[in-house]
Write a protein that holds these residues in place. Structure first.
Motif, PDB file in Angstrom:
ATOM      1  N   LYS A  26       0.831  -1.206   0.000  1.00  0.00           N
ATOM      2  CA  LYS A  26       0.000   0.000   0.000  1.00  0.00           C
ATOM      3  C   LYS A  26       0.867   1.258   0.000  1.00  0.00           C
ATOM      4  O   LYS A  26       0.600   2.210  -0.728  1.00  0.00           O
ATOM      5  N   GLU A  31      -0.702  -1.890  -4.348  1.00  0.00           N
ATOM      6  CA  GLU A  31      -1.825  -2.698  -3.864  1.00  0.00           C
ATOM      7  C   GLU A  31      -2.723  -3.199  -4.986  1.00  0.00           C
ATOM      8  O   GLU A  31      -3.483  -4.143  -4.802  1.00  0.00           O
ATOM      9  N   SER A  32      -2.633  -2.604  -6.163  1.00  0.00           N
ATOM     10  CA  SER A  32      -3.468  -3.047  -7.279  1.00  0.00           C
ATOM     11  C   SER A  32      -2.807  -4.145  -8.103  1.00  0.00           C
ATOM     12  O   SER A  32      -3.428  -4.694  -9.010  1.00  0.00           O
ATOM     13  N   THR A  34      -2.166  -7.582  -8.546  1.00  0.00           N
ATOM     14  CA  THR A  34      -2.720  -8.825  -8.021  1.00  0.00           C
ATOM     15  C   THR A  34      -1.651  -9.899  -7.827  1.00  0.00           C
ATOM     16  O   THR A  34      -1.695 -10.645  -6.846  1.00  0.00           O
ATOM     17  N   PHE A  97     -10.814   0.443  -1.607  1.00  0.00           N
ATOM     18  CA  PHE A  97     -10.055  -0.745  -1.997  1.00  0.00           C
ATOM     19  C   PHE A  97     -10.970  -1.775  -2.658  1.00  0.00           C
ATOM     20  O   PHE A  97     -10.521  -2.595  -3.461  1.00  0.00           O
ATOM     21  N   ARG A  99     -13.053  -1.153  -4.962  1.00  0.00           N
ATOM     22  CA  ARG A  99     -13.010  -0.872  -6.411  1.00  0.00           C
ATOM     23  C   ARG A  99     -11.766  -1.479  -7.050  1.00  0.00           C
ATOM     24  O   ARG A  99     -11.814  -1.943  -8.184  1.00  0.00           O
ATOM     25  N   ILE A 100     -10.653  -1.468  -6.309  1.00  0.00           N
ATOM     26  CA  ILE A 100      -9.421  -2.080  -6.829  1.00  0.00           C
ATOM     27  C   ILE A 100      -9.627  -3.578  -7.001  1.00  0.00           C
ATOM     28  O   ILE A 100      -9.231  -4.169  -8.008  1.00  0.00           O
ATOM     29  N   SER A 103     -11.786  -4.322 -10.025  1.00  0.00           N
ATOM     30  CA  SER A 103     -11.137  -4.115 -11.315  1.00  0.00           C
ATOM     31  C   SER A 103     -10.154  -5.236 -11.669  1.00  0.00           C
ATOM     32  O   SER A 103      -9.743  -5.339 -12.816  1.00  0.00           O
ATOM     33  N   SER A 104      -9.788  -6.056 -10.696  1.00  0.00           N
ATOM     34  CA  SER A 104      -8.892  -7.171 -11.008  1.00  0.00           C
ATOM     35  C   SER A 104      -9.684  -8.270 -11.703  1.00  0.00           C
ATOM     36  O   SER A 104     -10.875  -8.422 -11.511  1.00  0.00           O
TER      37      SER A 104
END
Length: 150
Positions: A26, A31-32, A34, A97, A99-100, A103-104
């Motif tokens: 973070k 953090e995005s 994966t 988070f 939303r992150i 989106s993965s």
């Protein structure tokens, strides 16, 4: 050392290790990513191995199924702590988070914190079992010499 103490001690070590790893991710803005989240396997292997090793050498217990359960319950205990922390994080610290995660490609859309907690718990149980079985392949033939004199 008692089995309960071995499990709790190593579960806390795993929990703190994974927590600090995600905090570091973070802080550096990763953090995005994966794929980096998959590195938590290293912490699971480390803690499960430490728990089984401690039980073998400190308690003199080289019984396969007992060590298998110690490894699994170590990972399961840490997993429960992690799921509770994740839900707390999603509700109170960083709701964005979610939303992150949406989106993965692993998760999909329309996520809720309870759904994520359930999915993480199921994934964690599977990875805990896999890691424990892998570690036990190393330790299954280790015997403690109880006839040695001190």
């Amino acid at each position: 050392m008692s089995v309960e103490k071995i499990v709790i001690t190593n579960a806390i070590k795993m929990y703190i290790g994974i927590l600090l790893f995600f905090l570091l991710m973070k802080l550096v803005g990763l953090e995005s990513v994966t794929e980096l989240r998959m590195l938590n396997f290293l912490f699971v292997f480390w803690a499960v191995n430490a728990a089984i090793k401690k039980n073998i050498f400190e308690n003199g217990n080289s019984i396969y199924f007992q060590n298998l359960f110690i490894g699994f319950f170590t990972a399961l205990t840490a997993l429960i702590f992690l799921v509770i922390s994740l839900v707390f994080y999603l509700f109170y610290i960083d709701p964005s988070f979610l939303r992150i995660l949406e989106s993965s490609t692993l998760w999909g859309e329309s996520l809720t914190p309870p759904l994520i907690a359930f999915a993480i718990f199921i994934e964690g149980i599977a990875s805990s079992m896999i890691c424990t079985f892998i570690v036990m392949q190393y330790w299954k033939n280790k015997k403690v010499d109880t006839t040695a004199t001190v």
